[in-house]
Design a protein around this motif. Sequence first.
Motif, short mmCIF file in Angstrom:
data_model
loop_
_atom_site.label_atom_id
_atom_site.label_comp_id
_atom_site.label_asym_id
_atom_site.label_seq_id
_atom_site.Cartn_x
_atom_site.Cartn_y
_atom_site.Cartn_z
N SER A 58 68.25 62.40 38.38
CA SER A 58 68.86 61.30 37.93
C SER A 58 70.18 61.78 37.54
CB SER A 58 68.14 60.56 36.52
OG SER A 58 68.09 61.55 35.71
N ASP A 59 70.33 63.04 37.09
CA ASP A 59 71.58 63.73 36.59
C ASP A 59 72.57 63.96 38.19
OD1 ASP A 59 73.41 65.06 35.06
OD2 ASP A 59 72.86 66.92 36.17
N TRP A 60 71.64 64.44 39.14
CA TRP A 60 72.41 64.52 40.46
C TRP A 60 72.86 63.24 40.97
CZ3 TRP A 60 72.56 63.00 45.45
CH2 TRP A 60 73.26 63.80 46.26
N VAL A 61 72.22 62.20 40.91
CA VAL A 61 72.79 60.90 41.29
C VAL A 61 74.05 60.40 40.36
CG1 VAL A 61 72.08 58.32 41.34
CG2 VAL A 61 70.32 60.04 41.93
N PHE A 62 73.73 60.75 39.17
CA PHE A 62 75.21 60.35 38.39
C PHE A 62 76.28 61.09 38.80
CE2 PHE A 62 77.75 62.11 34.63
CZ PHE A 62 77.99 60.93 34.32
N ARG A 63 75.88 62.44 39.06
CA ARG A 63 77.26 63.16 39.39
C ARG A 63 77.80 62.72 40.99
NH1 ARG A 63 77.46 68.37 36.42
NH2 ARG A 63 75.81 68.53 34.89
N ALA A 64 76.82 62.44 41.65
CA ALA A 64 77.45 62.05 43.07
C ALA A 64 77.88 60.78 43.05
CB ALA A 64 75.98 62.10 44.00
N ALA A 65 77.46 59.93 42.00
CA ALA A 65 78.20 58.63 42.14
C ALA A 65 79.68 58.75 41.35
CB ALA A 65 77.43 57.36 41.09
N LEU A 66 79.72 59.64 40.61
CA LEU A 66 80.89 59.86 39.96
C LEU A 66 81.98 60.33 40.76
CD1 LEU A 66 82.26 59.36 36.99
CD2 LEU A 66 81.60 61.57 36.52
N LEU A 67 81.38 61.47 41.55
CA LEU A 67 82.34 61.96 42.95
C LEU A 67 82.78 61.02 43.74
CD1 LEU A 67 83.65 64.62 43.99
CD2 LEU A 67 81.46 64.87 44.88
N LEU A 68 81.69 59.99 44.17
CA LEU A 68 82.15 59.27 45.26
C LEU A 68 83.07 57.95 44.72
CD1 LEU A 68 78.47 58.47 46.66
CD2 LEU A 68 80.46 59.54 47.77
N GLY A 69 83.15 57.72 43.35
CA GLY A 69 84.02 57.09 43.03
C GLY A 69 85.37 57.54 42.98
N MET A 70 85.64 58.98 42.80
CA MET A 70 86.83 59.65 42.67
C MET A 70 87.37 59.62 44.13
SD MET A 70 86.20 62.91 40.53
CE MET A 70 85.61 62.98 38.81
N LEU A 71 86.43 59.64 45.04
CA LEU A 71 86.93 59.47 46.75
C LEU A 71 87.14 58.11 47.14
CD1 LEU A 71 84.33 62.26 47.96
CD2 LEU A 71 86.82 62.70 47.36
N ALA A 72 86.60 57.16 46.32
CA ALA A 72 86.93 55.87 46.85
C ALA A 72 88.03 55.34 46.59
CB ALA A 72 85.63 54.97 46.03
N ALA A 73 88.75 56.01 45.32
CA ALA A 73 90.02 55.31 45.08
C ALA A 73 91.06 55.20 46.23
CB ALA A 73 90.44 55.87 43.59
N PRO A 74 91.12 56.53 46.78
CA PRO A 74 92.19 56.55 47.75
C PRO A 74 91.90 55.68 48.81
CG PRO A 74 91.71 58.75 47.15
CD PRO A 74 90.64 57.80 46.49
N SER A 75 90.67 55.47 49.21
CA SER A 75 90.15 54.66 50.16
C SER A 75 90.58 53.10 50.00
CB SER A 75 88.74 54.78 50.59
OG SER A 75 88.20 56.20 51.05
N ALA A 76 90.32 52.63 48.65
CA ALA A 76 90.59 51.57 48.25
C ALA A 76 92.07 51.16 48.34
CB ALA A 76 90.11 51.01 46.70
N LEU A 77 92.87 52.24 48.18
CA LEU A 77 94.41 52.15 48.14
C LEU A 77 94.99 51.99 49.39
CD1 LEU A 77 97.06 52.08 46.82
CD2 LEU A 77 97.08 54.58 47.15
N LEU A 78 94.21 52.70 50.61
CA LEU A 78 94.35 52.28 51.76
C LEU A 78 94.14 51.16 52.54
CD1 LEU A 78 95.27 53.62 54.75
CD2 LEU A 78 92.82 54.52 54.75
N LEU A 79 92.99 50.41 51.94
CA LEU A 79 92.46 49.05 52.34
C LEU A 79 93.39 48.11 51.92
CD1 LEU A 79 88.53 49.50 52.04
CD2 LEU A 79 89.94 49.08 54.19
N LEU A 80 94.03 48.22 50.69
CA LEU A 80 94.69 47.20 49.97
C LEU A 80 96.14 47.30 50.49
CD1 LEU A 80 93.30 47.58 46.22
CD2 LEU A 80 92.96 45.77 48.06
N THR A 81 96.82 48.39 50.69
CA THR A 81 98.17 48.71 51.00
C THR A 81 98.33 48.96 52.55
OG1 THR A 81 98.41 50.87 50.38
CG2 THR A 81 98.60 49.11 48.53
N GLY A 82 97.54 49.49 52.97
CA GLY A 82 97.77 50.01 54.67
C GLY A 82 98.22 51.43 54.73
#
Length: 143
Positions: free
Chosen positions: A48-72
């Motif tokens: 459960s701790d590993w999943v929590f850490r992985a989710a947090l890291l994926l969230g950090m990586l998702a932000a630039p991807s979301a910016l790319l999708l929103l703004t191009g």
Amino acid sequence: MITEFTPLTSLFGGMMVGLAAVLLMALHGRILGATGIVGGLLRFDNASDWVFRAALLLGMLAAPSALLLLTGSVPAIDIPVSTPMIVLSGVVVGLGTFFGGGCTSGHGICGNARFSRRSITATITFMIGAFVSVFVIRHLIGA
């Protein structure tokens, strides 16, 4: 050497990191120390701790991807040093976080907010190291 001065963007980013740290502490009782979170991904003893850490890291990586999708596009990042210098810098920072018992997010944001003497000392040390590094690189070496 030209440097970018972006006070509003920096303020907004700082507010977002601060909000994330407060929410993580309030909702999960955890400290937002990025290197500790990433380092914990190398241990598989608590699923459960590993999943929590992985989710947090994926969230950090998702932000630039979301910016790319929103703004191009994503903001241009200009790194005016060589790849070996970036690798060397990463090793030095990694050693600093190991010997300092945490990183700038853990000590600088969460630790200082809790008035931890250890974190205040670590943050002062980070800042002195940064000032000396910039002075040496820009004024003595001339890179």
